[in-house]
Design an enzyme around this catalytic site. Structure first.
Site, short mmCIF file in Angstrom:
data_model
loop_
_atom_site.label_atom_id
_atom_site.label_comp_id
_atom_site.label_asym_id
_atom_site.label_seq_id
_atom_site.Cartn_x
_atom_site.Cartn_y
_atom_site.Cartn_z
CG LEU A 107 -8.18 -7.83 6.53
CD1 LEU A 107 -7.31 -9.08 6.63
CD2 LEU A 107 -8.11 -7.04 7.82
CG ASP A 108 -5.07 -1.58 5.07
OD1 ASP A 108 -4.04 -2.25 4.94
OD2 ASP A 108 -5.33 -0.92 6.10
CE1 TYR A 109 -1.69 -4.40 -3.17
CE2 TYR A 109 0.03 -3.14 -2.08
CZ TYR A 109 -0.37 -3.98 -3.10
OH TYR A 109 0.53 -4.39 -4.05
CB THR A 111 -3.97 -5.03 6.83
OG1 THR A 111 -3.81 -3.65 7.17
CG2 THR A 111 -4.33 -5.80 8.09
#
Length: 240
Positions: A107-109, A111
């Protein structure tokens, strides 16, 4: 005498990587056994006796498997260690889990939401591999009003990074103050896929939360906390 297993299985048991990824590591000369670099497949090692290193770091096979669901907050990096010393998801679990585990997918930073973590490399591969098509449901807040033609484009698939996305389920839940709340379910896991899909139809994602992966639901799990998966949740991915 300890159990004797193939080297790639030993690495997977350590939680370092899946067997397939371990085989690639061996081919690349990144693995050593008792101080000698191994580049051939099929080498066997004895658990508890042989010393196995990956990239010069000692790894140990672990019999006890751990599977957790974490509610990742925004502002944490989905990695074991960050080169820029930003907070990582490991900071949220390491006080209570002392066995080496790793994130399943990313999960990106920016999200938040459901992130699975484990020390079972083979299981992690089943969760993330495209051919298993694990569904992932998101709630996204978009800048601007998403139109019906744009919604249908998302549903049919849009081109991101030179490749069209698979058909997706998408519904508009609310439009308010120039923002659109949508629910999106996809069956892929490409890099920053949800954000790129909506950017492809002209909308920036202002907030993004993942609600489920397969049958594993975020539910009312508090942000920054984790729970252990149930036997049925673990087995759901093993059956794939």
């Amino acid at each position: 005498m300890g159990e004797i297993v193939r080297l790639q299985k030993y690495i997977a048991m350590s939680g370092t990587a899946s067997r397939r990824a371990a085989e690639k590591m061996i081919d690349e000369g990144r693995v050593s056994v008792n101080g000698a670099v191994v580049t051939e497949q099929g080498v066997k090692v004895e658990i508890g006796n042989d010393r196995v290193e990956v990239d010069g770091v000692l790894v140990k096979a672990v019999d006890k498997k751990i599977y957790i669901a974490l509610n990742k907050p925004e502002g944490y990096v989905t990695t074991v260690k960050d080169q820029f010393d930003r907070p990582t998801v490991m900071d949220l679990v390491q006080r209570e889990i002392h066995t080496r585990i790793f994130p399943v997918g990313r999960l990106d930073y920016e999200t938040e939401g459901l992130l699975l973590m484990t020390n079972d490399g083979d299981w992690a591969n089943k969760v993330t591999h495209p051919r298993f098509e694990s569904s992932k449901r998101y709630y996204a807040v978009l800048k601007g009003v998403l139109t019906i033609p744009e919604l249908n484009r998302i549903r049919r698939g849009v081109v991101i990074d030179g490749k069209k996305t698979s058909p997706a389920e998408c519904e508009i839940l609310e439009i308010d103050m120039g923002m659109t709340l949508v629910e999106l379910t996809i069956h892929e896991g490409r890099n920053r896929q949800v954000r790129k899909m909506f950017e492809a139809v002209g909308h920036e994602v202002k907030k993004l939360r993942r609600e489920n992966v397969g049958i594993v639901e975020l539910g009312n799990l508090p942000q920054g906390r984790f729970r252990y998966l149930t036997a049925s949740e673990i087995e759901y991915f093993n059956r794939k």
